[in-house]
Design a protein around this motif. Structure first.
Motif, PDB file in Angstrom:
ATOM      1  N   ASN A  92      -9.222   0.747  14.815  1.00 52.42           N
ATOM      2  CA  ASN A  92      -9.236   1.835  14.181  1.00 52.42           C
ATOM      3  C   ASN A  92      -9.498   1.602  12.471  1.00 52.42           C
ATOM      4  OD1 ASN A  92      -8.325   3.521  15.973  1.00 52.42           O
ATOM      5  ND2 ASN A  92      -6.204   2.680  15.988  1.00 52.42           N
ATOM      6  N   TRP A  93     -10.078   0.226  12.267  1.00 50.15           N
ATOM      7  CA  TRP A  93     -10.477  -0.074  11.061  1.00 50.15           C
ATOM      8  C   TRP A  93     -11.779   0.684  10.608  1.00 50.15           C
ATOM      9  CZ3 TRP A  93     -10.115  -6.014  10.172  1.00 50.15           C
ATOM     10  CH2 TRP A  93      -8.738  -6.129  10.462  1.00 50.15           C
TER      11      TRP A  93
ATOM     12  N   LEU B 154     -16.142  -3.759  -0.381  1.00 48.80           N
ATOM     13  CA  LEU B 154     -16.415  -4.766   0.401  1.00 48.80           C
ATOM     14  C   LEU B 154     -17.684  -4.613   1.432  1.00 48.80           C
ATOM     15  CD1 LEU B 154     -13.133  -6.561   0.405  1.00 48.80           C
ATOM     16  CD2 LEU B 154     -15.021  -6.982  -1.153  1.00 48.80           C
ATOM     17  N   LYS B 155     -17.714  -3.351   1.634  1.00 46.94           N
ATOM     18  CA  LYS B 155     -18.749  -3.000   2.541  1.00 46.94           C
ATOM     19  C   LYS B 155     -18.537  -3.573   3.938  1.00 46.94           C
ATOM     20  CE  LYS B 155     -22.174  -4.128  -0.178  1.00 46.94           C
ATOM     21  NZ  LYS B 155     -23.740  -4.415  -0.545  1.00 46.94           N
ATOM     22  N   ARG B 156     -17.301  -3.717   4.287  1.00 48.43           N
ATOM     23  CA  ARG B 156     -17.080  -4.297   5.700  1.00 48.43           C
ATOM     24  C   ARG B 156     -15.911  -3.696   6.271  1.00 48.43           C
ATOM     25  NH1 ARG B 156     -13.968 -10.142   5.061  1.00 48.43           N
ATOM     26  NH2 ARG B 156     -12.962  -9.314   6.815  1.00 48.43           N
ATOM     27  N   PRO B 157     -15.889  -3.778   7.561  1.00 48.50           N
ATOM     28  CA  PRO B 157     -14.588  -3.077   8.450  1.00 48.50           C
ATOM     29  C   PRO B 157     -13.293  -3.540   7.576  1.00 48.50           C
ATOM     30  CG  PRO B 157     -16.211  -3.489   9.909  1.00 48.50           C
ATOM     31  CD  PRO B 157     -16.748  -4.442   8.754  1.00 48.50           C
TER      32      PRO B 157
ATOM     33  N   ASP C  26      -5.591   1.477   5.425  1.00 45.77           N
ATOM     34  CA  ASP C  26      -4.904   1.344   4.002  1.00 45.77           C
ATOM     35  C   ASP C  26      -5.754   0.997   2.994  1.00 45.77           C
ATOM     36  OD1 ASP C  26      -4.537  -0.986   5.261  1.00 45.77           O
ATOM     37  OD2 ASP C  26      -2.947  -1.255   3.797  1.00 45.77           O
ATOM     38  N   LYS C  27      -6.395  -0.281   3.233  1.00 43.89           N
ATOM     39  CA  LYS C  27      -7.450  -1.129   2.212  1.00 43.89           C
ATOM     40  C   LYS C  27      -8.503  -0.104   1.975  1.00 43.89           C
ATOM     41  CE  LYS C  27      -4.822  -4.481   2.536  1.00 43.89           C
ATOM     42  NZ  LYS C  27      -3.938  -4.218   3.638  1.00 43.89           N
TER      43      LYS C  27
ATOM     44  N   SER D 285      -9.840   1.508  -1.487  1.00 40.07           N
ATOM     45  CA  SER D 285     -11.161   1.285  -2.045  1.00 40.07           C
ATOM     46  C   SER D 285     -11.819   2.585  -2.221  1.00 40.07           C
ATOM     47  CB  SER D 285     -12.004   0.455  -0.890  1.00 40.07           C
ATOM     48  OG  SER D 285     -12.502   1.107   0.363  1.00 40.07           O
ATOM     49  N   ILE D 286     -11.785   3.633  -1.574  1.00 37.90           N
ATOM     50  CA  ILE D 286     -12.412   4.794  -2.170  1.00 37.90           C
ATOM     51  C   ILE D 286     -12.036   5.319  -3.086  1.00 37.90           C
ATOM     52  CG2 ILE D 286     -12.529   7.428  -1.239  1.00 37.90           C
ATOM     53  CD1 ILE D 286     -12.841   6.254   1.698  1.00 37.90           C
TER      54      ILE D 286
END
Length: 289
Positions: A196-197, A203-206, A210-211, A215-216
């Motif tokens: 569900n990531w 960081l442009k990675r899964p 919450d992270k 980031s958004i």
């Protein structure tokens, strides 16, 4: 989050977070000092952390003090949500140039006050301690286990305005931590599942949901801070140029909605309504860029 809401909303979040633990005692808040005092009491009762000063933000490059703060920075329980090993990324060791970093942060705080008194005032309320320790892999951060506490490790070559952006970045995380304390943002049983990531805007990675939401929201605050306060830098060091950051935010939003919808089809919750509304607000604002 000031530029995505307003400072009154952020202050209200703090007071209502305190009210959940102290009920009618919040009626005794009659000044900024009394608010700071109760807020610091909350941090001690809820997280077991003693702040360095009852009212003032303290920046510490003292090894002994910083190492104690680092040990409690990420809590005591390992979690899948710590996908990047944040609990081990801080090096608990002496660093000869920590005093130089401290001065850089002090100067950035002063600069922030000149640019935006609202960001500066909210930061001085929410952030109680900034500690300086080195790392091989990161330049600082925040943790939901350490509300009010920032770890800083800026490069000595960073321009002052990039350190200002770093402070706004970390302040936004703490506004989100407090908002979550008040409303609840996630279904943790769902977001612990790596399937569900979604893709992080920075960081442009899964990463865990919450992270990703953080980031958004952080990215939009930086974009708005540039647009409305400091201008858009040509060669920023801490965050990407604005045009790149905008595209990363849009891609991350799409990735997060995809994860939300897949889970909703299975009658599973990823984000609660408050967190969805925060995401919708970012999506609406970012369309102007």
């Amino acid at each position: 989050m000031i530029l995505q809401t307003n400072i009154s909303d952020q202050m209200q979040n703090i007071i209502l977070m305190l009210a959940r633990r102290y009920s009618h005692e919040t009626r005794k808040i009659t000044s900024l000092d009394s608010l700071k005092s109760m807020y610091r009491r909350y941090l001690k009762d809820a997280q077991g952390r003693e702040t360095s000063d009852p009212y003032n933000l303290v920046i510490s490059d003292d090894y002994e003090k910083a190492s104690v703060m680092a040990q409690g920075f990420n809590g005591e329980v390992e979690s899948t949500l710590d996908d990047m090993g944040q609990s081990t990324i801080i090096k608990i060791e002496r660093y000869d140039n920590s005093s130089v970093q401290r001065v850089k942060i002090e100067n950035a705080l002063e600069e922030l006050g000149l640019y935006s008194n609202e960001h500066f005032s909210l930061l001085e309320l929410i952030i109680t301690d900034i500690f300086i320790l080195p790392s091989n892999g990161s330049r600082g951060g925040s943790s939901s286990d350490g509300i009010g506490l920032i770890w800083a490790n800026p490069k000595e070559t960073y321009p002052l305005i990039d350190v200002v952006e770093f402070l706004v970045h970390e302040l936004t995380h703490h506004c989100m931590f407090i908002d979550e304390q008040r409303y609840g943002h996630y279904d943790y049983d769902t977001i612990l599942n790596e399937n569900n990531w979604a893709e992080s805007a920075i960081l442009k990675r899964p990463r865990p949901i919450d992270k990703v939401l953080h980031s958004i929201v952080v990215s939009l605050e930086i974009i708005l801070f540039r647009d409305m306060v400091i201008g858009h830098p040509v060669k920023p060091k801490v965050h990407p140029p604005t045009d790149i950051l905008v595209e990363q935010v849009k891609k991350s939003i799409a990735s997060l909605w995809h994860t939300i919808r897949i889970n909703e089809e299975k009658d599973k919750i990823v984000l609660h309504e408050r967190a969805k509304n925060i995401l919708l607000n970012v999506e609406n604002v970012i369309q102007a860029y």
